[in-house]
Design an enzyme around this catalytic site. Structure first.
Site, PDB file in Angstrom:
ATOM      1  N   ARG A   1     -11.131  -0.312 -80.191  1.00  0.00           N
ATOM      2  CA  ARG A   1     -12.461  -0.832 -80.503  1.00  0.00           C
ATOM      3  C   ARG A   1     -13.440  -0.273 -79.479  1.00  0.00           C
ATOM      4  O   ARG A   1     -13.306  -0.517 -78.282  1.00  0.00           O
ATOM      5  CB  ARG A   1     -12.449  -2.364 -80.462  1.00  0.00           C
ATOM      6  CG  ARG A   1     -13.802  -2.994 -80.718  1.00  0.00           C
ATOM      7  CD  ARG A   1     -13.719  -4.517 -80.760  1.00  0.00           C
ATOM      8  NE  ARG A   1     -15.065  -5.075 -80.820  1.00  0.00           N
ATOM      9  CZ  ARG A   1     -15.721  -5.603 -79.792  1.00  0.00           C
ATOM     10  NH1 ARG A   1     -15.135  -5.679 -78.600  1.00  0.00           N
ATOM     11  NH2 ARG A   1     -16.949  -6.064 -79.937  1.00  0.00           N
TER      12      ARG A   1
ATOM     13  N   HIS B   1     -23.659  -2.547 -78.831  1.00  0.00           N
ATOM     14  CA  HIS B   1     -23.139  -3.285 -77.687  1.00  0.00           C
ATOM     15  C   HIS B   1     -24.153  -3.172 -76.551  1.00  0.00           C
ATOM     16  O   HIS B   1     -23.856  -2.626 -75.477  1.00  0.00           O
ATOM     17  CB  HIS B   1     -21.765  -2.758 -77.273  1.00  0.00           C
ATOM     18  CG  HIS B   1     -20.977  -3.700 -76.425  1.00  0.00           C
ATOM     19  ND1 HIS B   1     -19.636  -3.967 -76.650  1.00  0.00           N
ATOM     20  CD2 HIS B   1     -21.320  -4.429 -75.343  1.00  0.00           C
ATOM     21  CE1 HIS B   1     -19.194  -4.822 -75.734  1.00  0.00           C
ATOM     22  NE2 HIS B   1     -20.213  -5.118 -74.917  1.00  0.00           N
TER      23      HIS B   1
ATOM     24  N   GLU C   1     -21.624  -9.727 -79.418  1.00  0.00           N
ATOM     25  CA  GLU C   1     -22.169 -10.819 -78.614  1.00  0.00           C
ATOM     26  C   GLU C   1     -23.700 -10.855 -78.607  1.00  0.00           C
ATOM     27  O   GLU C   1     -24.341 -10.661 -77.564  1.00  0.00           O
ATOM     28  CB  GLU C   1     -21.630 -10.736 -77.182  1.00  0.00           C
ATOM     29  CG  GLU C   1     -20.121 -10.877 -77.104  1.00  0.00           C
ATOM     30  CD  GLU C   1     -19.603 -10.907 -75.664  1.00  0.00           C
ATOM     31  OE1 GLU C   1     -20.419 -10.773 -74.735  1.00  0.00           O
ATOM     32  OE2 GLU C   1     -18.388 -11.067 -75.475  1.00  0.00           O
TER      33      GLU C   1
ATOM     34  N   ASN D   1     -14.786 -13.199 -79.308  1.00  0.00           N
ATOM     35  CA  ASN D   1     -14.600 -12.840 -77.902  1.00  0.00           C
ATOM     36  C   ASN D   1     -14.475 -14.138 -77.120  1.00  0.00           C
ATOM     37  O   ASN D   1     -15.342 -15.009 -77.210  1.00  0.00           O
ATOM     38  CB  ASN D   1     -15.790 -12.040 -77.379  1.00  0.00           C
ATOM     39  CG  ASN D   1     -15.884 -10.658 -77.996  1.00  0.00           C
ATOM     40  OD1 ASN D   1     -15.052 -10.271 -78.811  1.00  0.00           O
ATOM     41  ND2 ASN D   1     -16.912  -9.921 -77.617  1.00  0.00           N
TER      42      ASN D   1
ATOM     43  N   TYR E   1     -13.486 -15.941 -73.266  1.00  0.00           N
ATOM     44  CA  TYR E   1     -13.193 -15.823 -71.840  1.00  0.00           C
ATOM     45  C   TYR E   1     -12.977 -17.169 -71.163  1.00  0.00           C
ATOM     46  O   TYR E   1     -12.189 -17.274 -70.238  1.00  0.00           O
ATOM     47  CB  TYR E   1     -14.322 -15.052 -71.133  1.00  0.00           C
ATOM     48  CG  TYR E   1     -14.339 -13.595 -71.515  1.00  0.00           C
ATOM     49  CD1 TYR E   1     -13.464 -12.693 -70.930  1.00  0.00           C
ATOM     50  CD2 TYR E   1     -15.198 -13.127 -72.506  1.00  0.00           C
ATOM     51  CE1 TYR E   1     -13.449 -11.354 -71.289  1.00  0.00           C
ATOM     52  CE2 TYR E   1     -15.197 -11.785 -72.882  1.00  0.00           C
ATOM     53  CZ  TYR E   1     -14.315 -10.902 -72.273  1.00  0.00           C
ATOM     54  OH  TYR E   1     -14.303  -9.588 -72.644  1.00  0.00           O
TER      55      TYR E   1
ATOM     56  N   GLU F   1     -12.256  -9.499 -78.007  1.00  0.00           N
ATOM     57  CA  GLU F   1     -12.250  -9.350 -76.557  1.00  0.00           C
ATOM     58  C   GLU F   1     -11.574 -10.562 -75.945  1.00  0.00           C
ATOM     59  O   GLU F   1     -11.825 -11.695 -76.343  1.00  0.00           O
ATOM     60  CB  GLU F   1     -13.672  -9.268 -75.965  1.00  0.00           C
ATOM     61  CG  GLU F   1     -14.372  -7.954 -76.137  1.00  0.00           C
ATOM     62  CD  GLU F   1     -15.711  -7.932 -75.403  1.00  0.00           C
ATOM     63  OE1 GLU F   1     -15.841  -8.651 -74.384  1.00  0.00           O
ATOM     64  OE2 GLU F   1     -16.603  -7.199 -75.851  1.00  0.00           O
TER      65      GLU F   1
END
Length: 468
Positions: free
Chosen positions: A87, A130, A175, A304, A306, A374
């Site tokens: 990706r 991005h 994002e 994504n 985290y 991600e």
């Protein structure tokens, strides 16, 4: 009859569904370098990184990981690790410099990259945006200006005309929360503005650009799967019995998650969030037909992940007040989990939050296949005398989060793939080169690549299609 060791191992492993995609991810500005090569012009990140104090150490997007010149070596490393997909994002200012006419040299680079991936048996997953908006468009208002969404569609047209026949899967945006809120309200990402009304407008125009780009993808790439990538965070009240804490969680969940999930998957902004953001102009920027455009059907949603958030409506011990990117939420306080280990970025390691995020989408929205696009962590690399890079913390991070992903699948989530962030150590936005997320170590002085122990661990997981 004897049982072969490999068969026994597979039978005792946590196996992922057949066809599960194992990959790694990067972003153009973070790895390519060559920021003035072959006609590329400034993005907002080039300009932002040159501002004193904007990026740790005064680092810029050169050399990054020099992927522009070393992509062949990087593809060979991916092939050796057995990755099934890569990706990556495409650089708007490389393809249409200054948002002007198409640049043959910039397009040729992505031709070479995609062809090299296909020759190596690696599926190209391309992200159109991005965060590297051409600076020329920022000077005309950036994403706070409605016209930028239409310029994005023009750029998407140029890309799809050239690569639409060879890319395996498309993502419109990565994002958009970060691009809008960190860039236009928080001021800690490019373009570095602190204007909450501009951030709210930017969020809507990014989504409008997504919808317009989906139409471009459908016209040029037919049935090729396409979607959008969002950074989702489960949000919990510090005290579920506190009305103030519950409302704080509602507002943070609204701005982080539902501001993007609802328009894409439900066809409109949630009523409570419209009320929250009305003072900052949300109702003023939404025009007739916009919500229909944004709700163009997607084939998959990228998640994504985290970390998660615990929030309070009043200060509690150890909490921190919301920073400017949380528009209109100055009274919200973020509460740390003192028991959670931290990555080198200071982020809490909370694998259960990944399961919760996947389940939130599965529970609250229409059925759509999910990919973890991600998930990763920065840790200091311990390089031994013989050059071995021992990153046991990253392996533990990977193992715990893949277990969390498997738990979501067992709970009914249609999860179809996992992309580790990041393939390479890279330019980590405002942190510059101070944080290393890569499976592959990059010596920035020599650009030498060295797979870390986590790379070989992840390679075994991908080969097994499961956790032993």
């Amino acid at each position: 009859m004897s049982v072969q060791p490999d068969k026994l191992r597979a039978e005792t492993a946590l196996m992922f569904p057949p066809g599960f995609v194992w990959g790694a991810a990067t972003a153009a500005f973070q790895v390519e370098g060559a920021t003035t090569a072959d006609g590329r012009t400034d993005s907002v990140w080039d300009v932002f990184a040159r501002k004193p104090g904007a990026v740790v150490g005064g680092d810029t997007g050169d050399p990054a990981a020099d992927h522009y010149r070393r992509y062949g070596e990087d593809v060979d490393l991916m092939r050796r690790l057995g990755l099934g997909a890569y990706r990556f994002s495409l650089a708007w200012p490389r393809i249409r410099p200054d948002a002007g006419l198409p640049n043959p040299a910039g397009l040729a680079f992505y031709d070479r990259l995609v062809d090299r991936l296909l020759d190596a048996g690696i599926a190209p997953w391309a992200t159109l945006y991005h965060w590297d908006l051409p600076q020329a468009l920022e000077e005309k208002g950036g994403w706070a200006a409605r016209d930028t969404a239409f310029r994005f569609a023009e750029y998407a047209e140029t890309v799809l005309e050239r690569l639409g026949d060879r890319v395996a899967s498309w993502s419109t945006l990565n994002e958009p929360w970060c691009a809008a809120m960190l860039g236009y309200a928080g001021g800690i990402h490019a373009p570095g503005r602190r204007d909450p009304a501009a951030a709210v407008a930017a969020a809507h125009h990014l989504l409008l650009g997504h919808g317009l780009a989906m139409d471009v993808i459908r016209r040029h790439a037919g049935d090729t799967p396409a979607g959008i990538t969002l950074n989702l965070y489960p949000v919990a009240p510090h005290d579920p019995a506190s009305a103030a804490d519950v409302d704080a969680a509602r507002r943070v969940d609204g701005q982080q998650n539902r501001l993007f999930l609802d328009p894409v998957l439900r066809g409109g902004y949630p009523e409570d969030l419209v009320a929250d953001l009305a003072p900052f102009g949300l109702t003023d920027v939404v025009r007739e037909g916009d919500t229909t455009t944004i709700a163009a059907p997607i084939d998959w949603l990228g998640v994504n992940y985290y970390r998660d958030y615990t929030v309070a409506g009043t200060p509690v011990l150890g909490s921190k007040p919301a920073s400017p990117e949380w528009v209109g939420a100055a009274d919200v306080h973020f509460v740390p989990n003192e028991a959670a280990p931290l990555t080198a970025s200071g982020w809490e390691v909370q694998p259960a939050g990944l399961t919760a995020s996947l389940l939130q989408v599965h529970r609250d929205y229409r059925p759509v296949p999910l990919y973890i696009t991600e998930n990763g962590a920065a840790y200091p690399d311990d390089v031994t005398e013989n050059g071995d890079i021992v990153d046991t913390d990253r392996i533990a991070f990977l193992d715990s989060h893949l277990q969390a992903a498997h738990e979501a699948i067992e709970a009914g989530v249609d999860l179809r793939g996992y992309f580790y962030w990041s393939l390479l150590d890279n330019f980590e936005w405002a942190e510059g080169y101070a944080k290393r997320f890569g499976l592959i170590h990059v010596d920035y002085a020599t650009q030498r690549r060295t797979p870390k122990r986590s790379a070989f661990w992840y390679s075994r997981v991908a080969g097994l299609n499961g956790l032993s």
